[in-house]
Design a protein around this motif. Structure first.
Motif, short mmCIF file in Angstrom:
data_model
loop_
_atom_site.label_atom_id
_atom_site.label_comp_id
_atom_site.label_asym_id
_atom_site.label_seq_id
_atom_site.Cartn_x
_atom_site.Cartn_y
_atom_site.Cartn_z
N ASP A 18 36.53 32.02 48.16
CA ASP A 18 37.03 31.75 49.51
C ASP A 18 37.79 32.94 50.08
O ASP A 18 37.94 33.08 51.29
CB ASP A 18 37.98 30.54 49.49
CG ASP A 18 37.24 29.28 49.08
OD1 ASP A 18 36.01 29.26 49.26
OD2 ASP A 18 37.89 28.35 48.57
N ASN A 19 38.29 33.80 49.18
CA ASN A 19 39.09 34.94 49.63
C ASN A 19 38.43 36.25 49.26
O ASN A 19 37.65 36.32 48.31
CB ASN A 19 40.47 34.92 48.96
CG ASN A 19 41.30 33.74 49.39
OD1 ASN A 19 41.45 33.49 50.58
ND2 ASN A 19 41.81 32.99 48.43
N PHE A 20 38.73 37.29 50.04
CA PHE A 20 38.28 38.63 49.66
C PHE A 20 39.50 39.50 49.42
O PHE A 20 40.63 39.14 49.76
CB PHE A 20 37.38 39.24 50.75
CG PHE A 20 38.11 39.62 52.01
CD1 PHE A 20 38.44 38.67 52.96
CD2 PHE A 20 38.48 40.94 52.23
CE1 PHE A 20 39.13 39.03 54.11
CE2 PHE A 20 39.16 41.30 53.37
CZ PHE A 20 39.48 40.34 54.32
N ILE A 21 39.26 40.63 48.80
CA ILE A 21 40.36 41.55 48.47
C ILE A 21 40.14 42.83 49.25
O ILE A 21 39.04 43.39 49.25
CB ILE A 21 40.37 41.85 46.95
CG1 ILE A 21 40.57 40.55 46.17
CG2 ILE A 21 41.45 42.87 46.60
CD1 ILE A 21 39.96 40.58 44.79
N LEU A 22 41.19 43.26 49.94
CA LEU A 22 41.11 44.51 50.69
C LEU A 22 42.08 45.52 50.06
O LEU A 22 43.25 45.22 49.86
CB LEU A 22 41.51 44.24 52.16
CG LEU A 22 41.74 45.47 53.03
CD1 LEU A 22 40.45 46.26 53.22
CD2 LEU A 22 42.29 45.05 54.40
N ILE A 23 41.54 46.67 49.71
CA ILE A 23 42.39 47.75 49.17
C ILE A 23 42.39 48.87 50.19
O ILE A 23 41.35 49.48 50.47
CB ILE A 23 41.86 48.25 47.81
CG1 ILE A 23 41.78 47.09 46.81
CG2 ILE A 23 42.74 49.37 47.27
CD1 ILE A 23 41.10 47.46 45.48
N LEU B 96 34.32 41.51 47.38
CA LEU B 96 33.96 40.10 47.64
C LEU B 96 33.37 39.52 46.36
O LEU B 96 32.18 39.65 46.09
CB LEU B 96 32.92 40.04 48.76
CG LEU B 96 33.35 40.37 50.19
CD1 LEU B 96 33.47 41.85 50.42
CD2 LEU B 96 32.36 39.79 51.18
N PRO B 97 34.23 38.90 45.56
CA PRO B 97 33.72 38.35 44.29
C PRO B 97 32.92 37.08 44.50
O PRO B 97 33.22 36.30 45.40
CB PRO B 97 34.99 38.06 43.49
CG PRO B 97 36.13 38.50 44.33
CD PRO B 97 35.65 38.68 45.73
N GLU B 98 31.91 36.88 43.67
CA GLU B 98 31.19 35.60 43.69
C GLU B 98 32.05 34.55 42.98
O GLU B 98 32.89 34.89 42.14
CB GLU B 98 29.83 35.75 43.00
CG GLU B 98 28.83 36.40 43.92
CD GLU B 98 27.40 36.33 43.42
OE1 GLU B 98 27.12 35.60 42.44
OE2 GLU B 98 26.56 37.02 44.00
N THR B 99 31.79 33.32 43.32
CA THR B 99 32.57 32.20 42.76
C THR B 99 32.64 32.30 41.23
O THR B 99 31.62 32.48 40.58
CB THR B 99 31.91 30.85 43.14
OG1 THR B 99 31.63 30.88 44.53
CG2 THR B 99 32.81 29.68 42.82
N GLY B 100 33.85 32.23 40.72
CA GLY B 100 34.06 32.24 39.26
C GLY B 100 34.29 33.62 38.68
O GLY B 100 34.80 33.76 37.57
N LEU C 149 30.13 40.97 42.06
CA LEU C 149 30.89 41.16 43.29
C LEU C 149 30.20 42.16 44.22
O LEU C 149 29.46 43.03 43.76
CB LEU C 149 32.34 41.59 43.03
CG LEU C 149 32.69 42.87 42.33
CD1 LEU C 149 34.11 43.27 42.68
CD2 LEU C 149 32.58 42.69 40.83
N THR C 150 30.44 41.95 45.51
CA THR C 150 29.95 42.89 46.52
C THR C 150 31.11 43.83 46.83
O THR C 150 32.25 43.39 46.99
CB THR C 150 29.53 42.12 47.79
OG1 THR C 150 28.50 41.22 47.42
CG2 THR C 150 29.04 43.07 48.87
N VAL C 151 30.83 45.11 46.87
CA VAL C 151 31.87 46.09 47.16
C VAL C 151 31.46 46.87 48.40
O VAL C 151 30.33 47.36 48.49
CB VAL C 151 32.08 47.07 45.99
CG1 VAL C 151 33.32 47.92 46.22
CG2 VAL C 151 32.18 46.33 44.67
#
Lengths: 120, 199
Positions: free
Chosen positions: B160-165, B183-187, B75-77
């Motif tokens: 397809d989705n990202f997570i915002l904290i 931003l997680p990579e697929t899977g 994942l990209t952080v």
């Protein structure tokens, strides 16, 4: 005997912070490296009595650099200073030959404690 | 993947523990300054919404980007602070004669990003048993929209989705807002959920 240290960290801020603490604990900073490759080369050139080593760095990470330094000199004294405090990474670093593992952020006392531990 | 309420609960727990770890780390860096935390707000949104996800896309921000990977998860952080909050933190941590946005200030921001992101990853690692390694941080100073837009433009294979904290910490009688984008990579998300027994 003069106590000399090589500080290895990819950020200038952390090198400055460590330098201040180590100098106040009686060490002379003989070199600073920004990645694992510089760490190995500077170790061979300077033969410091201590190395502080970050893990996450460009070009070569700290764990690989520790292995290369220990392969060159199995008496090398290396303390890891890293934000990556996950158990498996601590074990990796200690297995590679590090004498202690300090998790960032740290208080100056924690560095002093690590220095005391290696000097004993 | 489709994210259900159970998944959201898990992300909220991760955000809460991670924010607690990050606040502890920041407090230590600031000579034990007391830092209080609001409950982090977790949002899941489509990738294309990233540029406007933090409000005004023209707001000047400082962003520190790191890539985390290990045990089949990538994942990209991105840690995003308003430029004002970044300067506020830098001036508390650097000697007075240093330019907050000079070389030492930039270096400090990258180290701060490294330490705070590691706090969150430590929580994720403890919760999953995965060991995640980070790349060295890179720093961007720009308008939020342009900067975050460029992050997704360079990435392939993302979910397809990202997570915002969204975190709000309180210190020095002021609120400091820090946003973390995952931003997680697929899977990768599915692997994390499966590991934790949440499907």
């Amino acid at each position: 005997m003069e106590k000399t240290v090589l500080i290895v960290d990819d950020t200038a801020f952390m090198r400055m912070t460590l330098k201040n603490i180590l100098v106040s604990n009686g060490y002379t900073v003989v070199g600073e490296g920004e990645d694992g490759i510089q760490a190995v080369n500077l170790y061979k050139k300077l033969r410091p009595s201590l190395v502080t080593m970050d893990i996450t760095m460009p070009n070569m990470d700290g764990i690989k650099a520790i292995k290369e330094i220990i392969e060159y000199d199995d008496q090398a004294v290396i303390i890891v200073v890293s934000a990556m405090g996950q158990k498996a990474l601590v074990i990796d670093a200690l297995n590679a030959g590090a004498k202690d593992f300090v998790v960032k952020p740290f208080q100056p006392d924690r560095i002093a404690e690590a220095l005391q531990k290696i000097n004993n | 993947m489709i994210i259900n309420e159970c998944h959201k609960d898990l992300l909220a727990e991760l955000a809460s523990i991670g924010a607690g770890n990050a606040a502890t780390a920041l407090s230590q860096m600031l000579q034990d300054q007391v830092i209080t935390l609001q409950v982090p707000e977790v949002k899941i949104a489509p990738l294309q919404d990233i540029p406007a996800s933090l409000g005004d896309p023209e707001q000047e921000v400082a962003a520190v980007l790191l890539e985390a990977s290990g045990d089949g998860v990538s994942l990209t952080v991105v840690l995003v602070l308003s430029l004002q909050a970044a300067v506020q933190l830098i001036t508390r941590l650097l000697p007075e004669d240093c330019d907050p946005l000079g070389e030492m200030g930039s270096s400090l921001l990258m180290e701060l990003g490294n330490i705070l992101v590691s706090s969150y990853l430590g929580a994720l690692s403890t919760m999953t048993g995965f060991t995640l390694r980070l790349t060295p941080p890179s720093l961007g100073l720009d308008m939020a929209g342009a900067l975050l837009g460029s992050v997704i433009a360079e990435k392939m294979m993302l979910e397809d989705n990202f997570i915002l904290i969204k975190n709000t910490m309180h210190a020095f009688n002021e609120d400091i807002e820090g946003n973390l984008l995952l931003l997680p990579e697929t899977g990768s998300l599915e692997k994390i959920y499966r590991q934790m027994g949440v499907c």
